[in-house]
Each structure stands twice: as C-alpha cells, then as structure tokens.
Scaffold this motif. Structure first.
Motif, short mmCIF file in Angstrom:
data_model
loop_
_atom_site.label_atom_id
_atom_site.label_comp_id
_atom_site.label_asym_id
_atom_site.label_seq_id
_atom_site.Cartn_x
_atom_site.Cartn_y
_atom_site.Cartn_z
N PHE A 136 57.60 23.18 67.74
CA PHE A 136 57.27 23.53 66.36
C PHE A 136 57.23 25.03 66.17
CE2 PHE A 136 54.12 24.23 62.96
CZ PHE A 136 54.80 23.59 61.94
N GLY A 137 56.76 25.77 67.19
CA GLY A 137 56.68 27.22 67.11
C GLY A 137 58.05 27.87 67.00
N SER A 138 59.06 27.28 67.68
CA SER A 138 60.41 27.82 67.62
C SER A 138 60.96 27.74 66.21
CB SER A 138 61.33 27.04 68.56
OG SER A 138 60.94 27.22 69.89
N ILE A 139 60.72 26.64 65.54
CA ILE A 139 61.23 26.46 64.18
C ILE A 139 60.51 27.40 63.21
CG2 ILE A 139 61.40 24.80 62.30
CD1 ILE A 139 61.95 22.67 64.42
N CYS A 140 59.20 27.57 63.38
CA CYS A 140 58.45 28.50 62.52
C CYS A 140 58.95 29.93 62.70
CB CYS A 140 56.97 28.42 62.83
SG CYS A 140 56.21 26.88 62.31
N LEU A 141 59.13 30.35 63.94
CA LEU A 141 59.62 31.71 64.20
C LEU A 141 61.00 31.91 63.59
CD1 LEU A 141 59.58 34.47 65.66
CD2 LEU A 141 60.58 33.30 67.63
N GLY A 142 61.88 30.95 63.84
CA GLY A 142 63.23 31.06 63.30
C GLY A 142 63.26 31.08 61.79
N SER A 143 62.47 30.23 61.17
CA SER A 143 62.42 30.18 59.71
C SER A 143 61.94 31.50 59.14
CB SER A 143 61.50 29.06 59.24
OG SER A 143 61.98 27.82 59.64
N PHE A 144 60.93 32.07 59.76
CA PHE A 144 60.40 33.35 59.30
C PHE A 144 61.44 34.46 59.40
CE2 PHE A 144 58.21 37.38 60.26
CZ PHE A 144 57.60 37.57 59.04
N VAL A 145 62.10 34.57 60.54
CA VAL A 145 63.08 35.64 60.74
C VAL A 145 64.27 35.48 59.79
CG1 VAL A 145 64.71 36.62 62.40
CG2 VAL A 145 62.39 36.08 63.12
N VAL A 146 64.80 34.25 59.69
CA VAL A 146 65.95 34.01 58.81
C VAL A 146 65.58 34.30 57.36
CG1 VAL A 146 67.46 32.20 57.91
CG2 VAL A 146 67.09 32.38 60.36
N ALA A 147 64.43 33.82 56.91
CA ALA A 147 64.00 34.05 55.52
C ALA A 147 63.80 35.53 55.24
CB ALA A 147 62.73 33.27 55.24
N LEU A 148 63.22 36.24 56.17
CA LEU A 148 62.98 37.67 56.00
C LEU A 148 64.30 38.44 55.86
CD1 LEU A 148 60.65 39.71 55.91
CD2 LEU A 148 60.92 39.99 58.36
N ILE A 149 65.26 38.14 56.70
CA ILE A 149 66.55 38.83 56.64
C ILE A 149 67.30 38.47 55.37
CG2 ILE A 149 68.82 38.97 57.74
CD1 ILE A 149 67.36 38.81 60.43
N GLN A 150 67.32 37.18 55.00
CA GLN A 150 68.02 36.77 53.78
C GLN A 150 67.39 37.38 52.54
OE1 GLN A 150 68.00 32.49 54.05
NE2 GLN A 150 69.92 32.44 55.20
N ALA A 151 66.07 37.41 52.49
CA ALA A 151 65.39 38.01 51.34
C ALA A 151 65.69 39.51 51.25
CB ALA A 151 63.89 37.77 51.44
N SER A 152 65.70 40.18 52.39
CA SER A 152 66.02 41.61 52.40
C SER A 152 67.44 41.87 51.92
CB SER A 152 65.84 42.18 53.81
OG SER A 152 64.52 42.02 54.25
N ARG A 153 68.37 41.04 52.36
CA ARG A 153 69.77 41.19 51.94
C ARG A 153 69.90 40.99 50.44
NH1 ARG A 153 73.49 44.05 53.01
NH2 ARG A 153 73.33 43.60 55.21
N GLU A 154 69.26 39.97 49.90
CA GLU A 154 69.32 39.71 48.46
C GLU A 154 68.68 40.83 47.67
OE1 GLU A 154 71.04 37.42 46.75
OE2 GLU A 154 71.82 36.92 48.74
#
Length: 187
Positions: A1-19
């Motif tokens: 579960f921790g792997s998915i939380c970490l990945g979701s956080f990193v992906v969302a942060l990068i996508q939000a920054s790009r947008e």
C-alpha cells in the motif's frame, strides 16, 4: 500500500506542476518560467520511473514502487515501446466519456429541478449533477484505464504466451499496433 501512495503522490505532484507551468506559459513568456520548465524537465527525467505503468507492476508482482518503475521502463525500452506508451490515448478517451456522463447527469439534474420537486436554481442543479456524474464515472473509468494498462504490460511481458493462448486476438493486436507504430513496434 505504501508503494502506491508514494507513487501517486510523486506522479500527481509532477503532473500538477507541469499543468501549472503550462497555464503560466499561456499567459506570458518569461526567463524565470523558462528556468522553471527546465528544472521540471530534469525532475521528470529523473522521476520517469514513477509512472502509471509502475502501478501495474506493483499490482502484478508486488514490487516496491521504485523497483516496479525501473522494471517497467526497462521492459518498454527493451521492446522499443517508449513511443507507444507515451502515445497512449486511453486516459483521454475515458476522461471524455466521464465528461459526457457528467453533462448528461447535469441535464438530468436541470430536468428534476425544473419539474418543481426540488427548488434549486437550474445552473446550480447542473453543476451538482455534472460534478457527481464526473466523479462517479471517473472511478469506473479509472478501473477501465488500469485494466487496459495491465493488458498492455502483460502483452509486452509475454507476447508468446498471448499468441499461444489467443492466436486470433494476438494477431489482431499485433497488426493494429504495427499499423499505428510501424517503426516502433517490434514483434
């Protein structure tokens, strides 16, 4: 579960920054903005292992998110599929479907509010119906998108098994992908 939380956080942060940078870019051009885009591009290249495809490896094999990201990127690179995975339009189509469902539910909410059963402004009713429709359908469309990603990863991982067990489907998939990506698709 921790792997998915970490990945979701990193992906969302990068996508939000790009947008966010894309919105700023549309309003003006600036040297500072150029530097920020350069830094974000560096971060994106470092974090390429944190991607939606890694979630599939976490789910299928139980790897940590970082290990899954490395494995899936290596799989796609050895297959020559880096262009194919970046050109995946499934998420865009599913978001369009969710928006359509939201519009339909928004119209339905207007009809209910104008029938006199509920005393709500039609624009408010539409917004509530639209929001509920998009949110609920996005959950279902997210499941469909994950299923498509899983099929693609499994196909990249074991094309011979797919050919052996489902030869007609394998031939259809291989021909369609070869037509779409004649240079990149190597099977």
């Amino acid at each position: 579960f921790g792997s998915i939380c970490l990945g979701s956080f990193v992906v969302a942060l990068i996508q939000a920054s790009r947008e966010f940078l894309n919105m700023i870019r549309a309003s003006g051009d600036d040297v500072l903005l150029c530097c920020a885009e350069c830094c974000l591009s560096c971060i994106e290249s470092i974090a390429e292992y944190f991607n939606q495809w890694a979630f599939v490896f976490v789910g299928l094999y139980g790897y940590s998110f970082v290990e899954a990201g490395k494995n899936v990127i290596n799989l796609f690179r050895t297959r020559g599929w880096t262009t194919i995975i970046t050109d995946n339009l499934v998420d865009n189509v599913l978001m369009l479907v969710s928006s359509g469902i939201g519009i339909i539910l928004g119209i339905f909410a207007i009809l209910i509010s104008s029938s006199g059963h509920i005393n709500v402004d039609p624009s408010v009713a539409f917004m509530i119906g639209f929001f509920v429709g998009v949110m609920l359908s996005s959950v279902i469309m997210g499941i469909l998108g994950s299923a498509v990603n899983t099929v693609i990863v499994c196909y990249a991982e074991a094309p011979a098994e797919f050919q052996q067990n489902h030869p007609q489907l394998s031939d259809n998939m291989r021909n369609a992908w070869h037509q779409a990506w004649p240079v990149d698709f190597k099977y």
